[in-house]
Every structure is written in C-alpha cells, then in structure tokens.
Enzyme design. Structure first.
Site, PDB file in Angstrom:
ATOM      1  N   LYS A 115      52.886  56.628  49.266  1.00 55.29           N
ATOM      2  CA  LYS A 115      54.159  57.511  48.901  1.00 55.29           C
ATOM      3  C   LYS A 115      54.687  57.412  47.454  1.00 55.29           C
ATOM      4  O   LYS A 115      55.043  58.524  46.916  1.00 55.29           O
ATOM      5  CB  LYS A 115      55.175  57.552  49.942  1.00 55.29           C
ATOM      6  CG  LYS A 115      54.960  57.849  51.635  1.00 55.29           C
ATOM      7  CD  LYS A 115      56.096  57.537  52.426  1.00 55.29           C
ATOM      8  CE  LYS A 115      55.433  57.915  53.733  1.00 55.29           C
ATOM      9  NZ  LYS A 115      56.621  57.774  54.804  1.00 55.29           N
ATOM     10  N   VAL A 133      55.720  63.097  51.572  1.00 54.98           N
ATOM     11  CA  VAL A 133      56.338  61.993  51.435  1.00 54.98           C
ATOM     12  C   VAL A 133      57.938  62.714  51.835  1.00 54.98           C
ATOM     13  O   VAL A 133      58.036  63.793  51.528  1.00 54.98           O
ATOM     14  CB  VAL A 133      56.500  61.795  49.756  1.00 54.98           C
ATOM     15  CG1 VAL A 133      57.970  60.855  49.619  1.00 54.98           C
ATOM     16  CG2 VAL A 133      55.540  61.366  49.215  1.00 54.98           C
ATOM     17  N   LEU A 190      61.282  66.908  54.347  1.00 56.39           N
ATOM     18  CA  LEU A 190      62.333  66.945  53.253  1.00 56.39           C
ATOM     19  C   LEU A 190      61.795  67.899  52.135  1.00 56.39           C
ATOM     20  O   LEU A 190      60.690  67.517  51.737  1.00 56.39           O
ATOM     21  CB  LEU A 190      63.055  65.683  53.017  1.00 56.39           C
ATOM     22  CG  LEU A 190      63.846  64.916  53.964  1.00 56.39           C
ATOM     23  CD1 LEU A 190      64.128  63.663  53.630  1.00 56.39           C
ATOM     24  CD2 LEU A 190      65.192  65.822  54.633  1.00 56.39           C
TER      25      LEU A 190
END
Length: 512
Positions: free
Chosen positions: A374, A300, A304
C-alpha cells in the site's frame, strides 16, 4: 420538414478500394466509377475520397463485390498500365450505419472508446447527416452506442467480475440490488455478464440475476481471459469493465491484454501496482494508447477517498512532503485493542482472525507486506520510482515461525505473548502501539524513503486515538505545513471494500 432521427443499419456490404497516385484531383473520376458500376447494374452506396491513402472507396452490396472489382479493373485499364491506379480490391463483411446528430464528435469519441473506428466516414454537414462504415463484427455494438447517445437511452455497461469470494460476492449483490435505481437516476444500465473464479467462468449475455451462484456451479468454461475476450467480441458488447476482486499474482498478468481488447479495469487487487516499475509504466502507456482507464481506489484504505485525494493534490502541483498512517484495518484492530485491553496478544489475534479482520493465515498481515504494498502504491502516485525491495519492513512474525504450516502457527500463538508483552510494557506512559507506514524523505527526487514498522505514539495523538479497525492517513504538504490533511475511517471489511469498488465502477461508467 422534420428530419428523421432513426439510426439505420444496413448489413452485407463490401468496400471497393481504389488506390493510386496523382489521380484524385482529376475531373470525372467519381463519375466514371459511378457510370461503370451503373452500366454493370451494380448499386453504389457511398463514394468517399481519402487523401491520406490517395484513394477512393465505393460501397456496394457484398454479393456484387467481385463483379465490381472486375468492372473497375476494365474501366481503368489505361490508368493501371500507366501506374496512376495501383490497386483495386474489395473488403467484405462491412455494414453501413446512417444517422442524424448534432453532436457527431461525442459519438465518434464513444465509438473510439469502444475500439470502433469507421472504415469510411461520410458527412453532410448542412443536415447533420452521417454515414459510417464499420466491420460486421462491430455493427450491432456501434448501433447500440449511437442510439444511446442520440436518444439519451440508458447506457449499457457490461461487467466481468473476477473473484466471487467475500468482496466479489458482496459486490455482485450490491450491483444487483442497486441496478434499477442506477438505471433510473444515472441512466446507466449495469449488466454483470461474466463471473469467474480460478477454475471456471460463467457467461450470460443478458446479465446475471440473483441466482448467479447457481449458474457458476453448472458453468463448464475454463477460467481463461481468452474465453471472456471471445465472448465479448462474439456478442458485440460495448462499454466493458473487468473487475478484479482477487489477490491473484497470475490474473494481473492479463491486465495489458484486456486493455488492448477494449476493457477498462477496476481492481481491489494491489499486486499490479507494486510490480517492477517498467511493467507499471508500460501498462499506463497501453491505457493511454487505447484510451482505457484503470481505477483502484480500494488498493489503499478500502472505501476511503485516499488515492483520489493524493492524485488531485499531486496533479495540482501541491508538493506532498510526507504520507504516514495506519494502513491496515487488520493490524489496526489488533494493536488498538492490545494497547488498551488487559489481554494477551494471542487472545486479541485469535479474536481478529475469528471476526474475519485478518487473512486466514494472519502471518500475511503480521509480515508487514500488505502495508508495504500500500505504501509503495502511494509512492508511485507521486511519480516516485521506488521498488518493493526499497521498503524497510519490520516483520512481526519471528523467524522460527515463518515456515510453519498455518495450523501449527495458530496452535503456537501463545509463544508470541512474552515478546509483545515486553514491547507493550516498555512504552512511555500514556503511549499506545500502532503499526504504521511512512513515506518520507525528499519526495521531489526519484525515490522516497519507505518504512513499515511498529511504533509507540502518544495516546492523545491522531494515530493514538484510532479505534476499532479504522485506518488513518496523514498527508503533509508544503501549503499545509505542520497541519496534515487527515483521512480516517473504516479500513477493512468486505462491505466497505465492495462499496469502494462499486464507486469506481460508477465513476468509470459515468465517464464513458
């Protein structure tokens, strides 16, 4: 006098196992064993008592194993008749590793992480001297691990890269380009020893170099997990990590057997984490039992630090009350541009396909399934037991387009323009379109509410200000109240995803 720190490996040994009851405490048992074997001209290495097994283990040369068993059967004939001694037998194909170390527990932990458990352990605590006996099939691997710990040598980590498409090939290049710096800076020697696609697997004990693609072309082994496991065992490879860069529903079925056979796992493949909750939990049980790890930060948000942040908040006891945002870099690009440009939806969509932001068949993105997976992954990080079927998904592909071939769908994209123009024009002033995932409801219960849909938001909001193909995630908690933790950044692209996978590899390597 300086104690030698050499790690000594002695092969071709056998263990003579001596099992019985109520005789371990008897005076002279060790002496009788040693004396009988000495008279038979059999060299004795280590004598070790195991209270749990109520037995004694004696180490001899492998060539003397049968003779030693017969000798001890004769010596303890009376004890065998009385039942004090029940079994005398040999275990061949073992090796002895002798070393001196003050940090013995660390070494044992590293051996255990690599599924190496000594058959005999003999310590001289005053001298920090240790002898362990392991199977011959693991002796070189054990010696490498011990030497790396004692002499602070670079730790060798063996990587198996599954899938060498956009993300996989980028990752391989990143590892090869950074390997020398990582070796010098982190004392980790990354070796890519296996590269596989759906048909073939290429194996290289010494590690692949820049010409890895050529070796794949001439590889002949079938792409089967059994080939990889056998190769790792035959070559006694330590610190094993499988990296799954595929989107394969089939390959994820191999995760449990890989963990059982000593592999840690890193994956950008989202499928396993969205399987039925029973399979999800069973795999976590195997990981815990085998002391293995599974990292999937790129599942996901590409590169990040989202999953780690949610894990830390949850484990610290922070009550997460909602997670929402734009989860798809592909759909972010499409609706960020469609909302502000005077272009038709089909024009923007074709542009996204040409730039490689979407899957080859953009319906995989437009269906909302990827965003739903996700969202479910994040729900399960909060220990919710939601299943994929619980998610309310708005599929942006009209029903009459869903069974077309990819080429037919692409050729008829302009037919979507009227529908999306109507959605765009029906918004309030200064609003933009965003395709979002939203986990909400009472997240302290067993299940949360999961919604995946196209919404209209104020252009000046955090979601509304999103640019390019970036993703954004808003994490609401009791402590932060109405002010969410916001994580935003590049949410798509092979380089970003590969770099995130690389980060997981390094984290695993440093924890080994």
């Amino acid at each position: 006098m300086k104690i030698k720190t050499e790690v000594k490996l002695i092969k071709n040994r056998a263990i003579i196992k001596f099992e019985g009851k109520n005789f371990l405490g008897e005076i002279g048992i060790d002496g009788r064993i040693f004396k009988a074997l000495t008279y038979a001209r059999i060299s004795v290495g280590v004598i070790s008592q195991q209270a749990i097994e109520n037995g004694i283990s004696v180490l001899v040369n492998e060539a003397d194993a049968e003779k030693a068993v017969n000798c001890l059967i004769n010596e303890f004939e009376q004890e065998r008749k009385s039942g004090k001694v029940s079994l005398i037998y040999s275990i061949s194909n073992v090796s002895v590793i002798g070393f001196v170390s003050k940090d013995f527990n660390k070494i044992m932990s590293e051996l255990g992480r690599n599924n190496i458990f000594p058959l005999i352990l003999n310590q001289v605590a005053a001298e920090n001297r240790v002898n362990i006996v392991v199977t011959s099939s693991q002796d070189e691997k054990a010696k490498n691990i011990i030497e790396a710990e004692i002499f602070a040598r670079p730790k060798t980590v063996h990587l198996a890269i599954i899938g060498h498409g956009n993300v996989g090939s980028t990752l391989i290049d990143q590892v090869l380009e950074s390997s020398e710096e990582i070796r010098n800076r982190k004392k980790i020697d990354l070796k890519i020893v296996a590269v596989a696609n759906t048909k073939k697997i290429a194996l290289n004990r010494s590690g692949f170099s820049e010409n890895w693609n050529e070796e794949i072309l001439v590889a002949e082994r079938p792409s089967k997990v059994e080939e990889l496991i056998a190769f790792s065992q035959q070559n006694q490879l330590e610190n094993l990590i499988v990296v799954d860069n595929t989107a394969s529903k089939e390959f994820v079925k191999n995760y449990p057997v890989l963990a059982e056979n000593g592999f840690d796992l890193v994956s950008s493949n989202k499928i396993f984490n969205t399987l039925p909750i029973s399979e999800y939990r069973n795999f976590r049980h195997i990981l815990n039992k085998k002391n293995k790890k599974y990292l999937y930060e790129t599942n996901v948000g590409a590169g990040l630090p989202l999953i780690d942040t949610i894990k830390l908040l949850h484990l610290s006891g922070e009550n997460i009350t909602r997670i929402k945002g734009v989860f798809s870099g592909s759909l972010s690009y499409i609706f960020n541009n469609f909302s502000v440009r005077d272009e038709k939806f089909s024009t923007i969509l074709k542009e996204a396909v040409e730039k490689g932001f979407t899957e080859p068949d953009p319906r995989e993105d437009l269906s909302g399934s990827d965003v739903a997976r996700k969202l479910l992954i994040l729900a399960r990080e909060l220990d919710l037991i939601n299943e994929f079927g619980d998610i309310k998904i708005e599929n942006l592909v009209p029903e009459n387009f869903r069974n077309l071939t990819k080429d037919d769908f692409i050729s008829r994209l302009s037919e979507l323009d009227e529908v999306f123009d109507e959605v765009k024009n029906s918004q309030q002033k200064n609003h933009v379109l965003r395709f979002t995932g939203d986990l909400h409801g009472d997240l302290q219960q067993e299940k949360g509410e999961l919604d995946v849909k196209l919404i209209s938001v104020p252009a000046e909001s955090a979601l509304g200000q999103l640019k390019g193909s970036d993703s954004i995630f808003e994490i609401y908690t009791e402590s932060y109240g109405e002010n969410p933790i916001v994580i935003m950044g590049a949410g798509a692209g092979a380089k970003v995803t590969a770099r995130g996978v690389f980060g997981d590899i390094l984290r695993l390597s440093e924890s080994k």
